[in-house]
Design a protein around this motif. Structure first.
Motif, mmCIF file in Angstrom:
data_model
loop_
_atom_site.group_PDB
_atom_site.id
_atom_site.type_symbol
_atom_site.label_atom_id
_atom_site.label_comp_id
_atom_site.label_asym_id
_atom_site.label_seq_id
_atom_site.Cartn_x
_atom_site.Cartn_y
_atom_site.Cartn_z
ATOM 1 N N PHE A 45 1.829 0.280 2.942
ATOM 2 C CA PHE A 45 2.515 -0.592 1.992
ATOM 3 C C PHE A 45 3.580 -1.428 2.687
ATOM 4 C CE2 PHE A 45 0.774 1.231 -1.858
ATOM 5 C CZ PHE A 45 0.462 2.528 -1.500
ATOM 6 N N GLY A 46 3.771 -2.640 2.166
ATOM 7 C CA GLY A 46 4.883 -3.463 2.593
ATOM 8 C C GLY A 46 6.112 -3.114 1.778
ATOM 9 N N THR A 47 7.059 -4.031 1.736
ATOM 10 C CA THR A 47 8.309 -3.768 1.016
ATOM 11 C C THR A 47 8.223 -4.159 -0.458
ATOM 12 O OG1 THR A 47 9.164 -5.887 1.763
ATOM 13 C CG2 THR A 47 9.788 -3.953 3.041
ATOM 14 N N PHE A 101 3.359 -3.623 -5.259
ATOM 15 C CA PHE A 101 2.917 -3.481 -3.871
ATOM 16 C C PHE A 101 1.429 -3.770 -3.768
ATOM 17 C CE2 PHE A 101 6.648 -1.412 -2.115
ATOM 18 C CZ PHE A 101 7.227 -0.817 -3.217
#
Lengths: 111, 114
Positions: free
Chosen positions: A101-103, A88
């Motif tokens: 956070f993204g995926t 991440f």
């Protein structure tokens, strides 16, 4: 705070190969951090690059930052099976302490 | 130097119940943040505590509440549990004096709501 978007979503490579994953973000940052998460576990801080830095190394990790393109890349050289994890990026604007956070990028390193 | 610890490791509850999760921050850190991570997603910020006061909150309903104690350890309480509350709950400690917002995460608590 803003969210980083990691690309690709998933990456599968052979042990010994290099792995590159990218992160894009939207606004100016103070720094950008990369974290690793092994399956179902906590996140581990890998490396931090400040907005006035362009490249940083730590062991087999190399991070670049291009503030004009609002992007960063994480390179893992000579990958190992133990590098299998989710990665991440977390761009931080400064002020306030939360990270967004993204995926993530799911990296699988096969023997 | 002691790292961030969380308890319990796993927890199973039924819908409507209440749960308390605990976190001990890394030595010297006075800030604790809580995150919820659903399966296949990135961690989502719930809230942060700094010197025993809430210092920022994400998009979570009031049934998510917390506490921070004088030793900087923290609790996350969730009331009226829903099935969607099933997730990995992560605690992270930090020290604002570092001026870089590096977060130190615990191993997480896996909550399953049936």
């Amino acid at each position: 705070s803003q969210q980083g978007e990691e690309d690709p979503q998933a990456l599968s490579i052979q042990e010994g190969e290099n792995a590159t994953m990218n992160c894009s973000y939207k606004t100016s940052i103070n720094n950008l951090q990369w974290y690793r998460q092994n399956s179902g576990r906590g996140l581990v801080h890998l490396i931090l690059i400040r907005s006035n830095e362009r490249e940083k190394h730590s062991g087999r990790l190399r991070v670049t930052l291009d503030t004009s393109k609002k992007s960063s890349s994480l390179l893992i050289t000579a990958s190992r099976a133990a590098d299998t994890a989710s990665y991440f990026c977390a761009p931080w604007e400064g002020g306030g302490n939360k990270l967004t956070f993204g995926t993530g990028t799911q990296l699988k390193v096969e023997l | 130097e002691t790292g961030v610890t969380q308890s319990p490791t796993h927890l199973i509850k039924t819908r409507g119940q209440q749960v308390t999760l605990r976190c001990s921050s890394q030595s010297g850190h006075n800030t604790v943040s809580w995150y919820q991570q659903a399966l296949g997603q990135g961690p989502q910020f719930i809230f942060q505590y700094y010197r025993e006061e809430e210092n920022g909150r994400g998009n979570f309903p009031p049934r998510f509440s917390g506490l921070q104690f004088p030793n900087y350890s923290s609790e996350l309480n969730v009331n009226a549990l829903e099935l969607d509350d099933s997730a990995l709950y992560l605690c992270a400690s930090s020290y604002p004096g570092l001026l870089n917002n590096e977060q130190f995460f615990g191993p997480g608590t896996r909550l399953t709501v049936l």
